[in-house]
Design a protein around this motif. Structure first.
Motif, short mmCIF file in Angstrom:
data_model
loop_
_atom_site.label_atom_id
_atom_site.label_comp_id
_atom_site.label_asym_id
_atom_site.label_seq_id
_atom_site.Cartn_x
_atom_site.Cartn_y
_atom_site.Cartn_z
N GLY A 194 -3.21 0.31 5.40
CA GLY A 194 -2.02 1.10 5.13
C GLY A 194 -2.19 1.99 3.91
N GLY A 195 -2.78 1.43 2.84
CA GLY A 195 -3.05 2.23 1.65
C GLY A 195 -4.03 3.36 1.93
N VAL A 196 -5.03 3.06 2.76
CA VAL A 196 -6.01 4.09 3.14
C VAL A 196 -5.32 5.21 3.93
N LEU A 197 -4.49 4.84 4.89
CA LEU A 197 -3.81 5.84 5.73
C LEU A 197 -2.89 6.73 4.90
N ALA A 198 -2.22 6.14 3.91
CA ALA A 198 -1.34 6.93 3.04
C ALA A 198 -2.14 7.97 2.27
N ALA A 199 -3.26 7.56 1.70
CA ALA A 199 -4.09 8.50 0.94
C ALA A 199 -4.63 9.61 1.84
N HIS A 200 -5.06 9.27 3.03
CA HIS A 200 -5.59 10.27 3.95
C HIS A 200 -4.51 11.27 4.38
N LEU A 224 -2.01 -3.00 -0.55
CA LEU A 224 -1.85 -1.55 -0.51
C LEU A 224 -2.70 -0.90 -1.60
N ARG A 225 -2.65 -1.47 -2.78
CA ARG A 225 -3.39 -0.91 -3.91
C ARG A 225 -4.90 -0.92 -3.66
N ARG A 226 -5.38 -1.98 -3.03
CA ARG A 226 -6.81 -2.05 -2.76
C ARG A 226 -7.23 -0.91 -1.82
N ALA A 231 -9.58 4.54 -0.99
CA ALA A 231 -9.49 5.83 -0.30
C ALA A 231 -9.49 7.02 -1.26
N ILE A 232 -8.73 6.91 -2.35
CA ILE A 232 -8.68 8.07 -3.24
C ILE A 232 -10.03 8.31 -3.91
N GLY A 233 -10.78 7.22 -4.11
CA GLY A 233 -12.14 7.39 -4.64
C GLY A 233 -13.04 8.09 -3.65
N GLU A 234 -12.98 7.66 -2.38
CA GLU A 234 -13.83 8.25 -1.36
C GLU A 234 -13.43 9.69 -1.05
N GLY A 236 -12.10 11.76 -3.22
CA GLY A 236 -12.21 12.60 -4.41
C GLY A 236 -10.88 13.02 -4.99
N LEU A 237 -9.82 12.23 -4.74
CA LEU A 237 -8.51 12.55 -5.31
C LEU A 237 -8.44 12.04 -6.75
N THR A 238 -7.54 12.63 -7.51
CA THR A 238 -7.37 12.24 -8.91
C THR A 238 -6.18 11.30 -9.04
N PRO A 239 -6.39 10.03 -9.44
CA PRO A 239 -5.26 9.12 -9.62
C PRO A 239 -4.50 9.45 -10.90
N THR A 240 -3.19 9.46 -10.82
CA THR A 240 -2.37 9.80 -11.98
C THR A 240 -1.41 8.64 -12.27
N VAL A 241 -0.18 8.75 -11.85
CA VAL A 241 0.82 7.71 -12.08
C VAL A 241 0.40 6.42 -11.37
N ASP A 242 0.53 5.30 -12.08
CA ASP A 242 0.18 4.00 -11.50
C ASP A 242 1.11 2.95 -12.09
N ARG A 243 2.12 2.55 -11.29
CA ARG A 243 3.12 1.60 -11.79
C ARG A 243 3.38 0.51 -10.77
N ASN A 244 3.58 -0.68 -11.28
CA ASN A 244 3.88 -1.84 -10.45
C ASN A 244 5.14 -2.48 -11.02
N VAL A 245 6.30 -2.10 -10.50
CA VAL A 245 7.58 -2.52 -11.05
C VAL A 245 8.60 -2.52 -9.92
N SER A 246 9.60 -3.39 -10.02
CA SER A 246 10.64 -3.47 -9.00
C SER A 246 11.89 -2.77 -9.51
N LEU A 247 11.94 -1.45 -9.31
CA LEU A 247 13.06 -0.65 -9.80
C LEU A 247 14.38 -1.09 -9.18
#
Length: 369
Positions: A194-200, A224-226, A231-234, A236-247
């Motif tokens: 699922g995480g891979v499909l989102a990035a693609h 999902l994070r894994r 995927a973003i590494g493969e 070539g995307l640039t990771p920016t915001v990274d948060r793990n919180v239950s808003l």
């Protein structure tokens, strides 16, 4: 015969068509089915009655829905002794899990299995207490459970389940390889994929600077994070915001501050797209951005994971949908096969693929950034 009409169908084939439509849309109308199948409405009502008697659906005025957890009627087909009695423990009876239970109940009626359902919380201690109550009843042949599976408490719970003298099938959970468990079976959505499909999906729209927001209390988030990180590494995307919180669990003031801080970081890092788990968090981010005057999806594309309420966003939110009802169905099928065949059957561990539903919250990035 009009373009919408179909040749008449008969007997079991017609009822299979009714069930297929129910699984696809969740509800059916007698008038629509009669027209599409080329039979009288009375025939469809009789079909629905027979399927309801088998516990496969719930009759409503003018049609039917998939069997509801609130439907307490006893199916005629289930009034005799079932082949097996199986305990089912899930951490919630609402949101995501209600759909899993519906699928399990439908499959149980088909398989001659009586389900004994218990709701727990996400605490390992509470889950063990509910499972123990089923075991002490002495009346269940197997267990379908969605236990805590992370950390010392989760690992201890899994090892205890492995030691039980009856078969266990995990639902939307799996045991870490390091525990080397061999008898526990499971049916789960491939959330890593699922995480891979989102990035693609985001990459296909030209997004290059992307972020992720996940729910801190969810066992799905790390998977999902894994997939996302891979995927973003493969890609070539640039990771920016990274948060793990239950808003969605914060109070109004703290939630507002957290959302302001998140969107400020999105702006500061030139992030053009976010993967958000789960739907309630995605809706909160979307609403807060709109309240701040953002133009969506032009300034920020959002893709959600779960697809329980994502389509109710404005615009409707693109989402990856785990096959929740099918997870429940397959879990019962795996358990029924295990109980019928015994120890000679190899352990089965099933991974199902989430489906991408593209809506208006994701758009192409014209400048490719």
């Amino acid at each position: 015969m009009t373009s919408r009409e179909q040749p008449p169908t008969f007997g079991i084939s017609r009822r299979e068509r009714i069930m297929d439509e129910l699984r696809r849309s969740g509800s059916v109308r007698v008038a629509d089915l009669a027209r599409d199948l080329g039979v009288a409405e009375l025939t469809i009502r009789r079909d629905i009655g027979e399927l309801a008697d088998r516990g496969l659906l719930t009759r409503v005025h003018g049609g039917a829905t998939l069997r509801s957890p609130l439907d307490t009627t006893v199916a005629r087909a289930a009034q005799g002794a079932p082949r097996f009695r199986v305990g089912m423990v899930v951490p919630s009876l609402s949101y995501y899990w209600a759909q899993v239970v519906i699928g399990a109940r439908a499959s149980a009626a088909e398989q001659g299995v009586q389900l004994v359902l218990r709701g727990a919380s996400y605490l390992a201690s509470d889950q063990r207490r509910q499972i123990t109550a089923l075991l002490e009843s002495g009346s269940v042949h197997g267990l379908l459970v969605a236990p805590e599976n992370l950390g010392p408490d989760g690992h201890a719970l899994l090892q205890w389940l492995e030691s039980l003298p009856l078969p266990v099938v995990l639902i939307e959970r799996r045991a870490p390889s390091l525990l080397a468990l061999t008898s526990i079976e499971w049916v789960t959505t491939d959330h890593v994929l699922g995480g891979v499909l989102a990035a693609h999906h985001l990459a296909s729209l030209g997004h290059r600077r992307v972020g992720i927001l996940t729910s801190s209390q969810s066992p799905t988030s790390w998977q999902l994070r894994r997939g996302w990180a891979q995927a973003i590494g493969e890609l070539g995307l640039t990771p920016t915001v990274d948060r793990n919180v239950s808003l969605d669990l914060l109070d109004g003031h703290d939630r507002g501050e957290a959302l302001d801080d998140l969107l400020d970081e999105v702006r500061a890092t030139a992030t053009s797209a976010l993967l958000v788990h789960s739907d309630p968090q995605a809706l909160l981010v979307q609403q807060h951005a709109i309240d701040r005057g953002w133009s969506l999806p032009d300034e920020l594309s959002i893709i959600a994971y779960d697809d329980e309420v994502a389509e109710n966003g404005s615009p409707p939110i693109t989402a990856l949908r785990p096959p929740k009802q099918h997870v429940g169905r397959r879990a019962v099928e795996v358990m029924a096969a295990r109980l019928a065949e015994g120890a000679r059957r190899p352990a089965e561990r099933v991974r199902l693929v989430p489906a991408l539903h593209v809506r208006g919250s994701t758009a192409a990035r014209a400048d490719g950034t």
